[in-house]
Design a protein around this motif. Structure first.
Motif, PDB file in Angstrom:
ATOM      1  N   GLY A  88      26.718   1.928  10.270  1.00  0.00           N
ATOM      2  CA  GLY A  88      26.386   0.991   9.208  1.00  0.00           C
ATOM      3  C   GLY A  88      24.941   0.546   9.165  1.00  0.00           C
ATOM      4  N   VAL A  89      24.035   1.363   9.661  1.00  0.00           N
ATOM      5  CA  VAL A  89      22.599   1.071   9.559  1.00  0.00           C
ATOM      6  C   VAL A  89      22.020   2.067   8.558  1.00  0.00           C
ATOM      7  CG1 VAL A  89      20.410   0.876  10.796  1.00  0.00           C
ATOM      8  CG2 VAL A  89      22.552   0.231  11.944  1.00  0.00           C
ATOM      9  N   LEU A  90      21.695   1.579   7.369  1.00  0.00           N
ATOM     10  CA  LEU A  90      21.283   2.448   6.267  1.00  0.00           C
ATOM     11  C   LEU A  90      19.885   2.105   5.766  1.00  0.00           C
ATOM     12  CD1 LEU A  90      24.531   2.198   6.047  1.00  0.00           C
ATOM     13  CD2 LEU A  90      24.158   3.151   3.795  1.00  0.00           C
ATOM     14  N   SER A  91      19.101   3.137   5.542  1.00  0.00           N
ATOM     15  CA  SER A  91      17.821   2.965   4.862  1.00  0.00           C
ATOM     16  C   SER A  91      18.103   2.823   3.373  1.00  0.00           C
ATOM     17  CB  SER A  91      16.923   4.179   5.108  1.00  0.00           C
ATOM     18  OG  SER A  91      17.471   5.321   4.463  1.00  0.00           O
ATOM     19  N   LYS A  92      17.096   2.435   2.623  1.00  0.00           N
ATOM     20  CA  LYS A  92      17.252   2.321   1.174  1.00  0.00           C
ATOM     21  C   LYS A  92      17.645   3.671   0.581  1.00  0.00           C
ATOM     22  CE  LYS A  92      14.962   0.845  -3.011  1.00  0.00           C
ATOM     23  NZ  LYS A  92      13.762   0.305  -3.647  1.00  0.00           N
ATOM     24  N   GLN A  93      16.981   4.720   1.045  1.00  0.00           N
ATOM     25  CA  GLN A  93      17.263   6.068   0.536  1.00  0.00           C
ATOM     26  C   GLN A  93      18.701   6.492   0.840  1.00  0.00           C
ATOM     27  OE1 GLN A  93      14.672   9.092   2.146  1.00  0.00           O
ATOM     28  NE2 GLN A  93      15.870  10.751   1.294  1.00  0.00           N
ATOM     29  N   GLU A  94      19.152   6.247   2.062  1.00  0.00           N
ATOM     30  CA  GLU A  94      20.524   6.621   2.437  1.00  0.00           C
ATOM     31  C   GLU A  94      21.545   5.789   1.675  1.00  0.00           C
ATOM     32  OE1 GLU A  94      21.595   9.168   4.226  1.00  0.00           O
ATOM     33  OE2 GLU A  94      19.561   9.821   4.695  1.00  0.00           O
ATOM     34  N   ALA A  95      21.269   4.513   1.462  1.00  0.00           N
ATOM     35  CA  ALA A  95      22.189   3.665   0.692  1.00  0.00           C
ATOM     36  C   ALA A  95      22.350   4.204  -0.725  1.00  0.00           C
ATOM     37  CB  ALA A  95      21.685   2.227   0.672  1.00  0.00           C
ATOM     38  N   GLU A  96      21.223   4.585  -1.335  1.00  0.00           N
ATOM     39  CA  GLU A  96      21.287   5.143  -2.686  1.00  0.00           C
ATOM     40  C   GLU A  96      22.043   6.471  -2.698  1.00  0.00           C
ATOM     41  OE1 GLU A  96      17.170   5.319  -3.824  1.00  0.00           O
ATOM     42  OE2 GLU A  96      17.070   3.144  -4.182  1.00  0.00           O
ATOM     43  N   GLN A  97      21.758   7.313  -1.732  1.00  0.00           N
ATOM     44  CA  GLN A  97      22.394   8.633  -1.668  1.00  0.00           C
ATOM     45  C   GLN A  97      23.903   8.530  -1.494  1.00  0.00           C
ATOM     46  OE1 GLN A  97      20.601  11.307   1.182  1.00  0.00           O
ATOM     47  NE2 GLN A  97      22.376  12.623   1.213  1.00  0.00           N
ATOM     48  N   HIS A  98      24.354   7.504  -0.763  1.00  0.00           N
ATOM     49  CA  HIS A  98      25.784   7.361  -0.472  1.00  0.00           C
ATOM     50  C   HIS A  98      26.449   6.271  -1.322  1.00  0.00           C
ATOM     51  CE1 HIS A  98      25.571  10.235   2.805  1.00  0.00           C
ATOM     52  NE2 HIS A  98      24.449   9.653   3.173  1.00  0.00           N
ATOM     53  N   ASN A  99      25.782   5.907  -2.409  1.00  0.00           N
ATOM     54  CA  ASN A  99      26.331   4.938  -3.360  1.00  0.00           C
ATOM     55  C   ASN A  99      26.734   3.620  -2.711  1.00  0.00           C
ATOM     56  OD1 ASN A  99      26.094   6.726  -5.617  1.00  0.00           O
ATOM     57  ND2 ASN A  99      27.894   7.817  -4.840  1.00  0.00           N
ATOM     58  N   ARG A 100      25.845   3.092  -1.879  1.00  0.00           N
ATOM     59  CA  ARG A 100      26.070   1.781  -1.268  1.00  0.00           C
ATOM     60  C   ARG A 100      25.149   0.766  -1.941  1.00  0.00           C
ATOM     61  NH1 ARG A 100      29.875   4.431   0.280  1.00  0.00           N
ATOM     62  NH2 ARG A 100      30.625   4.507   2.415  1.00  0.00           N
ATOM     63  N   ASP A 101      25.630  -0.454  -2.061  1.00  0.00           N
ATOM     64  CA  ASP A 101      24.869  -1.502  -2.738  1.00  0.00           C
ATOM     65  C   ASP A 101      23.758  -2.089  -1.881  1.00  0.00           C
ATOM     66  OD1 ASP A 101      26.427  -1.299  -5.040  1.00  0.00           O
ATOM     67  OD2 ASP A 101      27.893  -2.757  -4.286  1.00  0.00           O
ATOM     68  N   HIS A 102      23.849  -1.922  -0.584  1.00  0.00           N
ATOM     69  CA  HIS A 102      22.910  -2.594   0.314  1.00  0.00           C
ATOM     70  C   HIS A 102      22.346  -1.623   1.351  1.00  0.00           C
ATOM     71  CE1 HIS A 102      24.418  -6.316  -1.369  1.00  0.00           C
ATOM     72  NE2 HIS A 102      25.642  -5.892  -1.129  1.00  0.00           N
ATOM     73  N   HIS A 103      21.191  -1.955   1.848  1.00  0.00           N
ATOM     74  CA  HIS A 103      20.601  -1.223   2.967  1.00  0.00           C
ATOM     75  C   HIS A 103      20.115  -2.253   3.978  1.00  0.00           C
ATOM     76  CE1 HIS A 103      16.499  -2.137   1.494  1.00  0.00           C
ATOM     77  NE2 HIS A 103      17.048  -1.974   0.298  1.00  0.00           N
ATOM     78  N   ASN A 104      20.013  -1.858   5.233  1.00  0.00           N
ATOM     79  CA  ASN A 104      19.658  -2.820   6.269  1.00  0.00           C
ATOM     80  C   ASN A 104      18.769  -2.249   7.366  1.00  0.00           C
ATOM     81  OD1 ASN A 104      21.792  -1.210   7.187  1.00  0.00           O
ATOM     82  ND2 ASN A 104      22.484  -2.770   8.624  1.00  0.00           N
ATOM     83  N   LEU A 105      18.096  -1.152   7.109  1.00  0.00           N
ATOM     84  CA  LEU A 105      17.172  -0.620   8.105  1.00  0.00           C
ATOM     85  C   LEU A 105      15.947  -1.517   8.142  1.00  0.00           C
ATOM     86  CD1 LEU A 105      16.718   1.741  10.110  1.00  0.00           C
ATOM     87  CD2 LEU A 105      15.423   2.859   8.289  1.00  0.00           C
ATOM     88  N   ALA A 106      15.614  -2.003   9.316  1.00  0.00           N
ATOM     89  CA  ALA A 106      14.496  -2.929   9.473  1.00  0.00           C
ATOM     90  C   ALA A 106      13.170  -2.255   9.131  1.00  0.00           C
ATOM     91  CB  ALA A 106      14.467  -3.459  10.912  1.00  0.00           C
ATOM     92  N   HIS A 107      12.250  -3.044   8.637  1.00  0.00           N
ATOM     93  CA  HIS A 107      10.910  -2.562   8.290  1.00  0.00           C
ATOM     94  C   HIS A 107      10.259  -1.934   9.522  1.00  0.00           C
ATOM     95  CE1 HIS A 107       7.140  -2.353   6.172  1.00  0.00           C
ATOM     96  NE2 HIS A 107       6.538  -2.880   7.230  1.00  0.00           N
ATOM     97  N   GLY A 108       9.624  -0.796   9.306  1.00  0.00           N
ATOM     98  CA  GLY A 108       8.940  -0.117  10.403  1.00  0.00           C
ATOM     99  C   GLY A 108       9.773   0.943  11.086  1.00  0.00           C
ATOM    100  N   PHE A 109      11.071   0.958  10.834  1.00  0.00           N
ATOM    101  CA  PHE A 109      11.962   1.974  11.375  1.00  0.00           C
ATOM    102  C   PHE A 109      12.167   3.042  10.308  1.00  0.00           C
ATOM    103  CE2 PHE A 109      12.839  -1.592  14.040  1.00  0.00           C
ATOM    104  CZ  PHE A 109      13.304  -1.094  15.246  1.00  0.00           C
ATOM    105  N   GLU A 110      12.421   4.259  10.735  1.00  0.00           N
ATOM    106  CA  GLU A 110      12.742   5.331   9.797  1.00  0.00           C
ATOM    107  C   GLU A 110      13.966   6.085  10.300  1.00  0.00           C
ATOM    108  OE1 GLU A 110       9.899   8.618   9.630  1.00  0.00           O
ATOM    109  OE2 GLU A 110       9.067   7.931  11.528  1.00  0.00           O
ATOM    110  N   GLN A 111      14.654   6.734   9.392  1.00  0.00           N
ATOM    111  CA  GLN A 111      15.814   7.528   9.774  1.00  0.00           C
ATOM    112  C   GLN A 111      15.437   8.997   9.743  1.00  0.00           C
ATOM    113  OE1 GLN A 111      19.004   5.815   7.288  1.00  0.00           O
ATOM    114  NE2 GLN A 111      19.610   4.721   9.119  1.00  0.00           N
ATOM    115  N   VAL A 112      15.732   9.665  10.847  1.00  0.00           N
ATOM    116  CA  VAL A 112      15.356  11.069  11.016  1.00  0.00           C
ATOM    117  C   VAL A 112      16.526  11.830  11.625  1.00  0.00           C
ATOM    118  CG1 VAL A 112      12.901  10.496  11.314  1.00  0.00           C
ATOM    119  CG2 VAL A 112      14.380  10.700  13.320  1.00  0.00           C
ATOM    120  N   GLY A 113      16.419  13.139  11.619  1.00  0.00           N
ATOM    121  CA  GLY A 113      17.434  13.980  12.232  1.00  0.00           C
ATOM    122  C   GLY A 113      17.141  14.237  13.704  1.00  0.00           C
ATOM    123  N   LEU A 114      18.070  14.890  14.356  1.00  0.00           N
ATOM    124  CA  LEU A 114      17.899  15.216  15.777  1.00  0.00           C
ATOM    125  C   LEU A 114      16.740  16.179  16.023  1.00  0.00           C
ATOM    126  CD1 LEU A 114      21.553  15.535  17.103  1.00  0.00           C
ATOM    127  CD2 LEU A 114      19.833  13.858  17.776  1.00  0.00           C
ATOM    128  N   GLY A 115      16.296  16.849  14.970  1.00  0.00           N
ATOM    129  CA  GLY A 115      15.149  17.734  15.105  1.00  0.00           C
ATOM    130  C   GLY A 115      13.910  17.001  15.591  1.00  0.00           C
TER     131      GLY A 115
END
Length: 130
Positions: A88-115
């Motif tokens: 349940g930790v979503l960036s704005k981009q992930e929230a939009e992609q998964h049709n969620r109304d809210h996002h909660n990833l703190a400023h300065g953090f980014e979501q990346v893959g295992l790569g």
């Protein structure tokens, strides 16, 4: 000799000591002149990147401390996107992609893959897990 580091944090922001120990280690290695390129938050560690964590007034705000450290030293704060979504930790981009109304990833953090972690394992002098 200065070394380059990535930290792998798998412990939650509160409830275990591992994330706080990682933060202390990060501060110590920077003080000694080493380079901390990134902190990769994985498994329960992704909670470190939640903007909804509000510690009690007399407690250390670890999320805010990570943000300040990253800003001052140019450190990438990366949460594993798959682990974050499951918790349940979503960036704005992930929230939009998964049709969620809210996002909660703190400023300065980014979501990346295992790569991103795999690249750190190949390019950093040290990768230390907490």
């Amino acid at each position: 000799m200065s070394l380059s580091y990535t930290l792998l944090v798998t412990g939650s922001v509160y409830g275990s000591q591992s994330a706080r120990n990682a933060y202390g280690f990060a501060c110590a290695l920077l003080e000694k002149g080493h380079k901390l390129n990134s902190v990769f938050f994985y498994q329960e560690g992704v909670h470190n990147g939640s903007d909804l964590v509000v510690p009690a007034n007399d407690e250390f705000d670890l999320t805010q401390a990570w943000q300040k450290l990253a800003l001052e030293h140019g450190i990438n704060l990366e949460t594993c996107v798959a682990a974050a979504l499951r918790r349940g930790v979503l960036s704005k981009q992930e929230a939009e992609q998964h049709n969620r109304d809210h996002h909660n990833l703190a400023h300065g953090f980014e979501q990346v893959g295992l790569g991103s972690l795999a690249e750190a394992l190949l390019t950093q002098d040290r990768v230390v897990q907490f």
